[in-house]
Design a protein around this motif. Structure first.
Motif, PDB file in Angstrom:
ATOM      1  N   UNK A   6      34.958  40.069  46.215  1.00 17.29           N
ATOM      2  CA  UNK A   6      33.951  40.267  45.491  1.00 17.29           C
ATOM      3  C   UNK A   6      33.481  41.873  45.067  1.00 17.29           C
ATOM      4  N   UNK A   7      33.766  42.599  46.169  1.00 17.81           N
ATOM      5  CA  UNK A   7      33.598  44.174  46.051  1.00 17.81           C
ATOM      6  C   UNK A   7      34.455  44.669  45.167  1.00 17.81           C
ATOM      7  N   UNK A   8      35.845  44.371  45.291  1.00 20.86           N
ATOM      8  CA  UNK A   8      36.900  44.874  44.709  1.00 20.86           C
ATOM      9  C   UNK A   8      36.876  44.469  43.061  1.00 20.86           C
ATOM     10  N   UNK A   9      36.363  43.124  42.931  1.00 18.53           N
ATOM     11  CA  UNK A   9      36.229  42.791  41.610  1.00 18.53           C
ATOM     12  C   UNK A   9      35.339  43.298  40.832  1.00 18.53           C
ATOM     13  N   UNK A  10      34.060  43.664  41.359  1.00 20.62           N
ATOM     14  CA  UNK A  10      32.947  44.157  40.856  1.00 20.62           C
ATOM     15  C   UNK A  10      33.197  45.503  40.385  1.00 20.62           C
ATOM     16  N   UNK A  11      33.961  46.432  41.374  1.00 24.24           N
ATOM     17  CA  UNK A  11      34.549  47.839  40.939  1.00 24.24           C
ATOM     18  C   UNK A  11      35.506  47.836  39.660  1.00 24.24           C
ATOM     19  N   UNK A  12      36.345  46.877  39.812  1.00 23.56           N
ATOM     20  CA  UNK A  12      37.369  46.972  38.729  1.00 23.56           C
ATOM     21  C   UNK A  12      36.742  46.407  37.469  1.00 23.56           C
ATOM     22  N   UNK A  13      35.920  45.455  37.363  1.00 25.69           N
ATOM     23  CA  UNK A  13      35.488  45.124  36.116  1.00 25.69           C
ATOM     24  C   UNK A  13      34.566  46.143  35.430  1.00 25.69           C
TER      25      UNK A  13
ATOM     26  N   UNK B 249      34.967  42.308  26.870  1.00 21.88           N
ATOM     27  CA  UNK B 249      35.619  41.377  25.896  1.00 21.88           C
ATOM     28  C   UNK B 249      36.898  41.151  26.468  1.00 21.88           C
ATOM     29  N   UNK B 250      37.365  42.047  27.206  1.00 21.90           N
ATOM     30  CA  UNK B 250      38.890  41.758  27.900  1.00 21.90           C
ATOM     31  C   UNK B 250      39.009  40.303  28.512  1.00 21.90           C
ATOM     32  N   UNK B 251      40.283  39.706  28.590  1.00 25.11           N
ATOM     33  CA  UNK B 251      40.382  38.422  29.287  1.00 25.11           C
ATOM     34  C   UNK B 251      39.958  38.780  30.646  1.00 25.11           C
ATOM     35  N   UNK B 252      39.373  37.328  31.423  1.00 25.97           N
ATOM     36  CA  UNK B 252      38.972  37.500  32.937  1.00 25.97           C
ATOM     37  C   UNK B 252      40.248  37.907  33.752  1.00 25.97           C
ATOM     38  N   UNK B 253      39.834  38.526  34.708  1.00 23.27           N
ATOM     39  CA  UNK B 253      40.934  38.933  35.590  1.00 23.27           C
ATOM     40  C   UNK B 253      41.850  37.754  36.490  1.00 23.27           C
TER      41      UNK B 253
END
Length: 81
Positions: A40-47, A53-57
């Protein structure tokens, strides 16, 4: 009792994110809650770096290498990537 490593199962109350962590080539087992905490920490930073509007990771890959002093250079493995 179950194993120390627990894989996320989307159809359960378990973690929603799967994380694989290795140090010097050795994979570390993670408890279920660490999948969500680290992931969750990494996804939050990368998002925050992505355009709206980009497709989901689907997958994020990160390789971290510490330098060993002011004159150190990355290993040959890192140079090839």
């Amino acid at each position: 009792m179950g194993s120390a490593e627990e894989s996320p199962r989307p159809d359960s109350d378990g973690p929603k994110i799967k994380v694989e962590l290795s140090i010097d080539g050795q994979r570390l087992p993670l408890k279920a809650f660490l999948h969500d905490v680290i992931g969750g920490s990494i996804v939050g930073m990368v998002e925050g770096l992505r355009d709206p509007g980009q497709k989901p990771l689907q997958t994020i890959e990160i390789r971290v290498q510490q330098r060993r002093g002011p004159d150190s250079s990355p290993s040959d493995d890192a140079k090839q990537s």
